[in-house]
Design a protein around this motif. Sequence first.
Motif, PDB file in Angstrom:
ATOM      1  N   ARG A  86       0.590  -0.711  -0.085  1.00  0.00           N
ATOM      2  CA  ARG A  86      -0.135  -0.116  -0.263  1.00  0.00           C
ATOM      3  C   ARG A  86       0.736   1.215  -0.008  1.00  0.00           C
TER       4      ARG A  86
ATOM      5  N   LEU B 212       1.673   4.088  -6.377  1.00  0.00           N
ATOM      6  CA  LEU B 212       0.590   3.247  -6.718  1.00  0.00           C
ATOM      7  C   LEU B 212      -0.923   3.620  -7.110  1.00  0.00           C
ATOM      8  N   LYS B 213      -1.275   3.074  -8.401  1.00  0.00           N
ATOM      9  CA  LYS B 213      -2.228   3.982  -8.998  1.00  0.00           C
ATOM     10  C   LYS B 213      -3.620   3.100  -8.395  1.00  0.00           C
ATOM     11  N   LYS B 214      -3.785   2.024  -7.810  1.00  0.00           N
ATOM     12  CA  LYS B 214      -5.071   1.848  -6.913  1.00  0.00           C
ATOM     13  C   LYS B 214      -4.251   0.741  -5.882  1.00  0.00           C
ATOM     14  N   LYS B 215      -4.543   1.363  -4.528  1.00  0.00           N
ATOM     15  CA  LYS B 215      -3.804   0.766  -2.751  1.00  0.00           C
ATOM     16  C   LYS B 215      -5.457  -0.126  -3.184  1.00  0.00           C
TER      17      LYS B 215
ATOM     18  N   HIS C 146      -0.313 -11.980  -5.966  1.00  0.00           N
ATOM     19  CA  HIS C 146      -1.054 -10.547  -5.803  1.00  0.00           C
ATOM     20  C   HIS C 146      -2.719 -10.245  -6.763  1.00  0.00           C
TER      21      HIS C 146
ATOM     22  N   LEU D 154      -3.327  -6.301  -6.596  1.00  0.00           N
ATOM     23  CA  LEU D 154      -3.436  -5.326  -7.581  1.00  0.00           C
ATOM     24  C   LEU D 154      -4.356  -5.360  -8.615  1.00  0.00           C
TER      25      LEU D 154
ATOM     26  N   ASN E 285      -4.872  -4.058 -11.380  1.00  0.00           N
ATOM     27  CA  ASN E 285      -4.522  -3.096 -12.552  1.00  0.00           C
ATOM     28  C   ASN E 285      -3.371  -3.463 -13.278  1.00  0.00           C
TER      29      ASN E 285
ATOM     30  N   GLN F 223      -0.689  -1.609 -14.922  1.00  0.00           N
ATOM     31  CA  GLN F 223      -0.198  -0.323 -14.848  1.00  0.00           C
ATOM     32  C   GLN F 223       0.793  -0.567 -13.269  1.00  0.00           C
ATOM     33  N   ASP F 224       0.031  -1.294 -11.920  1.00  0.00           N
ATOM     34  CA  ASP F 224       0.247  -1.079 -10.429  1.00  0.00           C
ATOM     35  C   ASP F 224       1.796  -2.498 -10.958  1.00  0.00           C
TER      36      ASP F 224
ATOM     37  N   LEU G 213       4.362  -1.174 -12.596  1.00  0.00           N
ATOM     38  CA  LEU G 213       5.464  -0.785 -11.422  1.00  0.00           C
ATOM     39  C   LEU G 213       6.193  -2.114 -10.586  1.00  0.00           C
ATOM     40  N   PHE G 214       5.551  -2.963 -10.114  1.00  0.00           N
ATOM     41  CA  PHE G 214       6.416  -3.264  -8.760  1.00  0.00           C
ATOM     42  C   PHE G 214       7.204  -4.750 -10.112  1.00  0.00           C
TER      43      PHE G 214
END
Length: 280
Positions: free
Chosen positions: A212, A217-220, A255, A259, A261, A263-264, A267-268
């Motif tokens: 989080r 992050l786009k959506k936590k 995961h 998560l 989407n 994009q997230d 990101l990771f």
Amino acid sequence: MRFAGSDTYVAPPDLAIAVNAAVTLERPLLVKGEPGTGKTELARQVAASLGLPIIEWSIKSTTKAQQGLYEYDAVSRLRDSQLGDARVNEVGHYIRRGKLWQAFEAPEKVVLLIDEIDKADIEFPNDLLQELDRMEFHVYETGETVAAIHRPIVIITSNNEKELPDAFLRRCFFHYIRFPDAETLKRIVEVHYPGLKPRLLEAALSQFLELREAPGLKKKPSTSELLDWLKLILAEDLSPEDLKREPGEMLPKLHGALLKNEQDVALFEKLAFMARRQGR
């Protein structure tokens, strides 16, 4: 009537105070917060805790305020008149009662949930100002005035997708549900998964909170997603050791429950790639 949470719903003190203040003031309680923080469930738990029926009105982008009062089916009446049906003389046959009407005419006090009000058109809240304030409305087709027998407890939820009008906000008691801290999360988990092994809970919560707090992050992930993730962990019978990530890995096991989407996830994956490069 006092609300203090329940065996199945952990209500922080400030939330319980907000509910009871709105009940005392006889004002709608406007609840905002991240999706998945239990706003809708709050209304159900308030109803269950106080022993009251609940009427739920789920708002969509196409929902109009008038639908909450009533709808007049002029098309059916015209068709029946063409068929010579005697019912056309009684306008009431063609009036469909909305959720507010149902709450107003209920023989006992009820909880009225107006869920996700920010999904509707910007004029939607303004169109309900007088009805929620005076607890009555006029039915033009029949000439009657519908007034609440018992003033319902009104709980309105919003995901903050759009701003609500000031005139509407003035008539509400407002509360923002903050994301729970680690100790409150443990209490919530205990309600849903009693007896969860402490080491497994600590390992899972540590990864969840780390996820989080990741910048960008786009959506936590929310509380509900944490509970889904724990359900999968238990179903797979994973241990704290199984949750450990390999060196250079950033994504937790399973995961997809956390998560939502691409994009997230990307990101990771990028963070993991950078970590591996730095570790060379």
